[in-house]
Design an enzyme around this catalytic site. Structure first.
Site, mmCIF file in Angstrom:
data_model
loop_
_atom_site.group_PDB
_atom_site.id
_atom_site.type_symbol
_atom_site.label_atom_id
_atom_site.label_comp_id
_atom_site.label_asym_id
_atom_site.label_seq_id
_atom_site.Cartn_x
_atom_site.Cartn_y
_atom_site.Cartn_z
ATOM 1 C CG ASP A 210 27.176 -52.901 1.333
ATOM 2 O OD1 ASP A 210 27.275 -51.795 0.774
ATOM 3 O OD2 ASP A 210 27.935 -53.853 1.104
ATOM 4 C CD GLN B 210 38.918 -59.004 0.009
ATOM 5 O OE1 GLN B 210 39.683 -59.820 -0.494
ATOM 6 N NE2 GLN B 210 38.823 -58.814 1.306
ATOM 7 C CG HIS C 127 33.604 -57.953 3.871
ATOM 8 N ND1 HIS C 127 34.890 -57.580 3.546
ATOM 9 C CD2 HIS C 127 32.866 -57.811 2.740
ATOM 10 C CE1 HIS C 127 34.933 -57.224 2.277
ATOM 11 N NE2 HIS C 127 33.721 -57.361 1.754
ATOM 12 C CG HIS D 129 28.839 -59.063 0.581
ATOM 13 N ND1 HIS D 129 28.708 -57.739 0.263
ATOM 14 C CD2 HIS D 129 30.154 -59.369 0.369
ATOM 15 C CE1 HIS D 129 29.880 -57.257 -0.137
ATOM 16 N NE2 HIS D 129 30.772 -58.230 -0.075
HETATM 17 P P1 AMP Z 1 33.791 -56.374 -1.157
HETATM 18 O O1 AMP Z 1 33.833 -55.739 -2.519
HETATM 19 O O2 AMP Z 1 33.345 -57.807 -1.141
HETATM 20 O O3 AMP Z 1 35.110 -56.148 -0.477
HETATM 21 O O4 AMP Z 1 32.662 -55.625 -0.347
HETATM 22 C C1 AMP Z 1 32.846 -54.406 0.293
HETATM 23 C C2 AMP Z 1 31.482 -53.856 0.593
HETATM 24 O O5 AMP Z 1 31.608 -52.797 1.498
HETATM 25 C C3 AMP Z 1 30.741 -53.309 -0.637
HETATM 26 O O6 AMP Z 1 29.518 -53.996 -0.810
HETATM 27 C C4 AMP Z 1 30.537 -51.842 -0.302
HETATM 28 O O7 AMP Z 1 29.284 -51.370 -0.744
HETATM 29 C C5 AMP Z 1 30.635 -51.837 1.194
HETATM 30 N N1 AMP Z 1 31.080 -50.612 1.804
HETATM 31 C C6 AMP Z 1 32.104 -49.821 1.429
HETATM 32 N N2 AMP Z 1 32.240 -48.777 2.275
HETATM 33 C C7 AMP Z 1 31.297 -48.940 3.226
HETATM 34 C C8 AMP Z 1 30.916 -48.202 4.388
HETATM 35 N N3 AMP Z 1 31.556 -47.085 4.751
HETATM 36 N N4 AMP Z 1 29.883 -48.668 5.135
HETATM 37 C C9 AMP Z 1 29.224 -49.791 4.778
HETATM 38 N N5 AMP Z 1 29.521 -50.520 3.698
HETATM 39 C C10 AMP Z 1 30.548 -50.111 2.929
#
Ligand code: AMP
Length: 145
Positions: free
Chosen positions: A37, A101, A107, A109
């Site tokens: 992340d 989300q 996904h 975490h």
């Molecule tokens: P969620 O809010 O559960 O949908 O989590 C999305 C996650 O994706 C967040 O923890 C972000 O920090 C992460 N994220 C967003 N863009 C990227 C990226 N380009 N590469 C890696 N992680 C990302």
């Protein structure tokens, strides 16, 4: 974004899977991808996604894809434990905008936890240095069974 609706093929994780956006990969096979992340809530925050499913959330995913992703979550969490020696590991999975989300490709975490290090808020963590993420990814990958 509600819990129901069409999959957006231009979400950021779909772009990562197509190689249009870079990611720091921990490991992958033909079904799943584990990557760092970029806004880590703690050191070693990893995300695990399906390469084959276009489910936006837990409610939509086919059980076969879910089984592969959750097995990958366990494999990755075990490697995180071996590599980073956290005192705990939070596994988080959010559904729908009201559920917190922000990326609408299912996904999980994996967030390593230490009692004396407060976890950063979801959506409030600063972007990490790519070199730092690469080094963590290599340590975790080296600890995979
Ligand atoms: P969620 O809010 O559960 O949908 O989590 C999305 C996650 O994706 C967040 O923890 C972000 O920090 C992460 N994220 C967003 N863009 C990227 C990226 N380009 N590469 C890696 N992680 C990302």
């Amino acid at each position: 974004m509600s819990l129901t609706g069409p999959y957006d093929p231009d979400n950021i994780f779909a772009k990562i899977l197509r190689g249009e956006v870079p990611a720091v990969t921990v490991w992958q096979d033909k079904h799943v991808l584990a990557f760092m992340d970029v806004f880590p809530q703690s050191e070693g925050h990893v995300l695990v996604i399906s390469k084959t499913s276009q489910a936006r959330n837990l409610l939509e995913v086919e059980p076969r894809d879910l089984a592969r992703v959750t097995a990958a979550v366990q494999r990755t969490a075990r490697a995180v434990e071996r590599a980073l020696s956290p005192e705990g590991i939070s596994v988080m999975q959010l559904n729908g905008q009201a559920g917190g989300q922000t990326v609408f490709h299912l996904h999980f975490h994996i967030i390593p936890r230490w009692a004396d290090r407060p976890v950063k808020g979801h959506g409030h963590a600063p972007m990490a240095e790519l070199e730092t993420l690469q080094a963590l990814a290599e340590r975790i990958a080296a600890a995979l069974d």
